[in-house]
Scaffold this motif. Structure first.
Motif, PDB file in Angstrom:
ATOM      1  N   GLU A 235      14.118 -35.074 -45.727  1.00 14.35           N
ATOM      2  CA  GLU A 235      13.053 -34.150 -45.316  1.00 14.35           C
ATOM      3  C   GLU A 235      11.946 -34.893 -44.573  1.00 14.35           C
ATOM      4  N   LEU A 236      11.612 -36.119 -45.077  1.00 16.93           N
ATOM      5  CA  LEU A 236      10.589 -36.913 -44.408  1.00 16.93           C
ATOM      6  C   LEU A 236      11.001 -37.246 -42.973  1.00 16.93           C
ATOM      7  N   LEU A 237      12.234 -37.678 -42.821  1.00 16.92           N
ATOM      8  CA  LEU A 237      12.708 -38.018 -41.478  1.00 16.92           C
ATOM      9  C   LEU A 237      12.737 -36.791 -40.570  1.00 16.92           C
ATOM     10  N   SER A 238      13.137 -35.647 -41.134  1.00 18.26           N
ATOM     11  CA  SER A 238      13.181 -34.423 -40.324  1.00 18.26           C
ATOM     12  C   SER A 238      11.782 -34.034 -39.852  1.00 18.26           C
ATOM     13  N   ASN A 239      10.808 -34.093 -40.757  1.00 20.59           N
ATOM     14  CA  ASN A 239       9.440 -33.743 -40.371  1.00 20.59           C
ATOM     15  C   ASN A 239       8.865 -34.749 -39.366  1.00 20.59           C
ATOM     16  N   ALA A 240       9.194 -36.042 -39.598  1.00 15.21           N
ATOM     17  CA  ALA A 240       8.698 -37.070 -38.675  1.00 15.21           C
ATOM     18  C   ALA A 240       9.290 -36.876 -37.295  1.00 15.21           C
ATOM     19  N   LEU A 241      10.580 -36.600 -37.230  1.00 20.18           N
ATOM     20  CA  LEU A 241      11.210 -36.371 -35.926  1.00 20.18           C
ATOM     21  C   LEU A 241      10.641 -35.133 -35.238  1.00 20.18           C
ATOM     22  N   PHE A 242      10.324 -34.092 -36.040  1.00 18.12           N
ATOM     23  CA  PHE A 242       9.713 -32.900 -35.462  1.00 18.12           C
ATOM     24  C   PHE A 242       8.372 -33.250 -34.809  1.00 18.12           C
ATOM     25  N   ASP A 243       7.560 -34.040 -35.502  1.00 16.23           N
ATOM     26  CA  ASP A 243       6.263 -34.417 -34.937  1.00 16.23           C
ATOM     27  C   ASP A 243       6.435 -35.321 -33.713  1.00 16.23           C
ATOM     28  N   VAL A 244       7.436 -36.210 -33.755  1.00 20.67           N
ATOM     29  CA  VAL A 244       7.684 -37.075 -32.596  1.00 20.67           C
ATOM     30  C   VAL A 244       8.149 -36.234 -31.406  1.00 20.67           C
ATOM     31  N   ASP A 245       9.014 -35.248 -31.682  1.00 20.58           N
ATOM     32  CA  ASP A 245       9.440 -34.363 -30.588  1.00 20.58           C
ATOM     33  C   ASP A 245       8.254 -33.612 -29.994  1.00 20.58           C
ATOM     34  N   ARG A 246       7.353 -33.190 -30.866  1.00 22.35           N
ATOM     35  CA  ARG A 246       6.181 -32.464 -30.374  1.00 22.35           C
ATOM     36  C   ARG A 246       5.303 -33.377 -29.518  1.00 22.35           C
ATOM     37  N   LEU A 247       5.117 -34.616 -29.978  1.00 21.28           N
ATOM     38  CA  LEU A 247       4.349 -35.575 -29.183  1.00 21.28           C
ATOM     39  C   LEU A 247       5.031 -35.840 -27.845  1.00 21.28           C
ATOM     40  N   GLU A 248       6.329 -35.991 -27.874  1.00 17.74           N
ATOM     41  CA  GLU A 248       7.063 -36.262 -26.630  1.00 17.74           C
ATOM     42  C   GLU A 248       6.937 -35.088 -25.663  1.00 17.74           C
ATOM     43  N   ALA A 249       7.006 -33.857 -26.195  1.00 22.13           N
ATOM     44  CA  ALA A 249       6.887 -32.680 -25.339  1.00 22.13           C
ATOM     45  C   ALA A 249       5.493 -32.593 -24.715  1.00 22.13           C
ATOM     46  N   ILE A 250       4.452 -32.875 -25.513  1.00 19.67           N
ATOM     47  CA  ILE A 250       3.089 -32.825 -24.975  1.00 19.67           C
ATOM     48  C   ILE A 250       2.911 -33.883 -23.889  1.00 19.67           C
ATOM     49  N   ILE A 251       3.384 -35.088 -24.134  1.00 20.28           N
ATOM     50  CA  ILE A 251       3.234 -36.172 -23.150  1.00 20.28           C
ATOM     51  C   ILE A 251       4.001 -35.843 -21.876  1.00 20.28           C
ATOM     52  N   ALA A 252       5.208 -35.296 -22.029  1.00 24.53           N
ATOM     53  CA  ALA A 252       5.988 -34.930 -20.843  1.00 24.53           C
ATOM     54  C   ALA A 252       5.282 -33.854 -20.023  1.00 24.53           C
ATOM     55  N   ASP A 253       4.696 -32.877 -20.721  1.00 26.47           N
ATOM     56  CA  ASP A 253       3.974 -31.825 -19.995  1.00 26.47           C
ATOM     57  C   ASP A 253       2.733 -32.380 -19.308  1.00 26.47           C
TER      58      ASP A 253
END
Length: 454
Positions: free
Chosen positions: A274-292
């Motif tokens: 669960e920790l890894l899933s939540n961490a990856l979700f936040d990393v994906d969100r950061l990556e999406a914001i940076i890409a935008d």
């Protein structure tokens, strides 16, 4: 040394030109006038001498000669022995007016002679007959009769001096009055500071050079003021953007840090998957914001060489096919709707609009591609809750989410619609929001057609 001011230089130039024109003209007129008067005197004495000689030849001379030409009062008939045999009343008792005896080959002579008590005379000597014993007629007039004209010449010279002074004074006054608006413009420009450029210089009436200069200066000041305000607005938007971006990046970072710190403090109670899933979700969100953010920074810097001819109908149909797994997407397109765009950017716009529609739709999404005169039109409609009219412009601002889209599961980066509008504007198009026939949201993208004639 030339004066430093334009006013002084023009006055000096006009004064010099007046002197160069008036002084030679005055001198020439004085000389010509004096010569004309002198020639007139010679003509008068010659005429009198001729009439007296004719009377002598005809034997009709009176005992006392009576001059018949006005102004010529001195007339004498002198024989070969240089004796005065007849004279006019004013020449009676006087010695011969001249000692010159014209020869037979040149019977007429003009002579200047000076006598006591008479002064200088202008005398015409005329031989009556060719013979050696021929008498000679002398007709004379005082040379002093030219002096009144000399006085007039002096007056004329004084007049030219006065005219030169008047020309200099008039040039000084007129130039000063003409250049006064320029000085006012200079003073007003000098008073305008860098902090406040809202002031304007006075604009004289008319269409002369100074009026056009004032209008040009005011136009330049207006453009500088607009550019300053525009720069201030851009800086404010950049500051706001940086603040919003920092906030948006801080949120997932804070969540990620909190989860990792909690896992570090309680390793035995931590569910690692669960920790890894939540961490990856936040990393994906950061990556999406940076890409935008990177895409927003590159929208206006794309050159014309990167644009290609794209069939908008095929592009939209392909994007809709890749999203059939979520909600039904009904696509209606006209064939051959071509636009010249940066394909990756317009594809991102289409994807953002479809994702936004599927995120808020209840049952289905409708997509239409058509022509409207010289414009390609893309409509994306959903049957969701719609967008209130008061927020239809605000949703295109960066990091803006309405209440219905603020949840962690449904909210995007907050940049999708902002990117879509910036891309549309960079391609000379528009993106607007309205209400769909089903009451949901409707987004209308308009781009210039590549071949409007077809």
């Amino acid at each position: 040394m030339l004066p430093r001011s334009i006013r002084g230089r023009l006055t000096a130039l006009v004064t010099l030109l007046a002197l160069l024109l008036l002084v030679p003209t005055g001198i020439a007129e004085a000389v010509i006038g004096r010569q004309a008067v002198a020639n007139g005197i010679w003509l008068e004495v010659r005429r009198q001498a001729g009439m007296t000689a004719a009377s002598v030849r005809a034997g009709r001379q009176a005992a006392v000669l009576q001059p018949r030409v006005d102004g010529v009062h001195l007339v004498q008939v002198v024989d070969a022995g240089h004796r005065v045999v007849n004279a006019s009343p004013k020449a009676a008792g006087l010695p011969p007016l001249s000692s010159v005896r014209p020869p037979a080959g040149n019977p007429e002579r003009d002579v200047e002679s000076c006598l006591p008590h008479l002064g200088c005379l202008r005398v015409a000597a005329l031989r009556v007959a060719p013979g050696a014993d021929s008498p000679v007629v002398y007709a004379g007039r005082p040379a002093a009769s030219v002096r009144p004209f000399e006085a007039f010449g002096q007056f004329f010279g004084l007049q030219e001096g006065v005219l030169t002074i008047l020309a200099a004074w008039a040039t000084w006054k007129v130039t000063g009055r003409t250049l006064r608006p320029v000085e006012e413009i200079r003073a007003d420009l000098a008073a305008i500071g860098g902090d406040d450029i809202s002031s304007r210089v006075p604009e004289p009436s008319g269409q002369d050079e100074i009026a056009r200069l004032a209008r040009t200066v005011n136009g330049t000041l207006s453009r500088i003021e607009e550019a300053k305000h525009g720069t201030e607005r851009v800086l404010m938007r950049q500051r706001q953007f940086v603040a919003d971006a920092s906030h948006e990046l801080r949120t997932p970072l804070a969540g990620l840090r909190a989860e990792l710190e909690e896992a570090q403090m309680h390793p035995r109670e931590t569910d690692l998957p669960e920790l890894l899933s939540n961490a990856l979700f936040d990393v994906d969100r950061l990556e999406a914001i940076i890409a935008d953010l990177l895409l927003l920074a590159r929208v206006d810097s794309i050159g014309e060489s990167e644009r290609t001819r794209v069939d908008l109908s095929e592009l939209v149909a392909g994007a809709a096919m890749r999203r059939l797994g979520r909600l039904p997407v009904r696509v209606t397109t006209e064939p051959g709707v071509h636009v010249t765009v940066v394909r990756s950017q317009v594809a991102r716009v289409v994807a953002n609009l479809l994702d936004n529609a599927q995120r808020h739709a209840r049952r289905s999404v409708e997509v239409h591609v058509k022509r409207d005169r010289a414009t390609a039109v893309l409509l994306v409609m959903d049957d969701g809750p719609g967008i209130p009219a008061a927020h239809r412009d605000r949703i295109f601002e960066r990091f803006t989410r309405l209440d219905t889209a603020r949840s962690r599961d449904h909210g995007g980066t907050g940049l999708g619609l902002a990117i879509a509008r910036d891309v549309a504007m960079a391609h000379d198009g528009t993106l607007t929001a309205c209400e769909s026939p089903s009451g949901g949201a409707c987004f209308i993208l308009r781009l210039p057609l590549d071949d409007p004639a077809n």
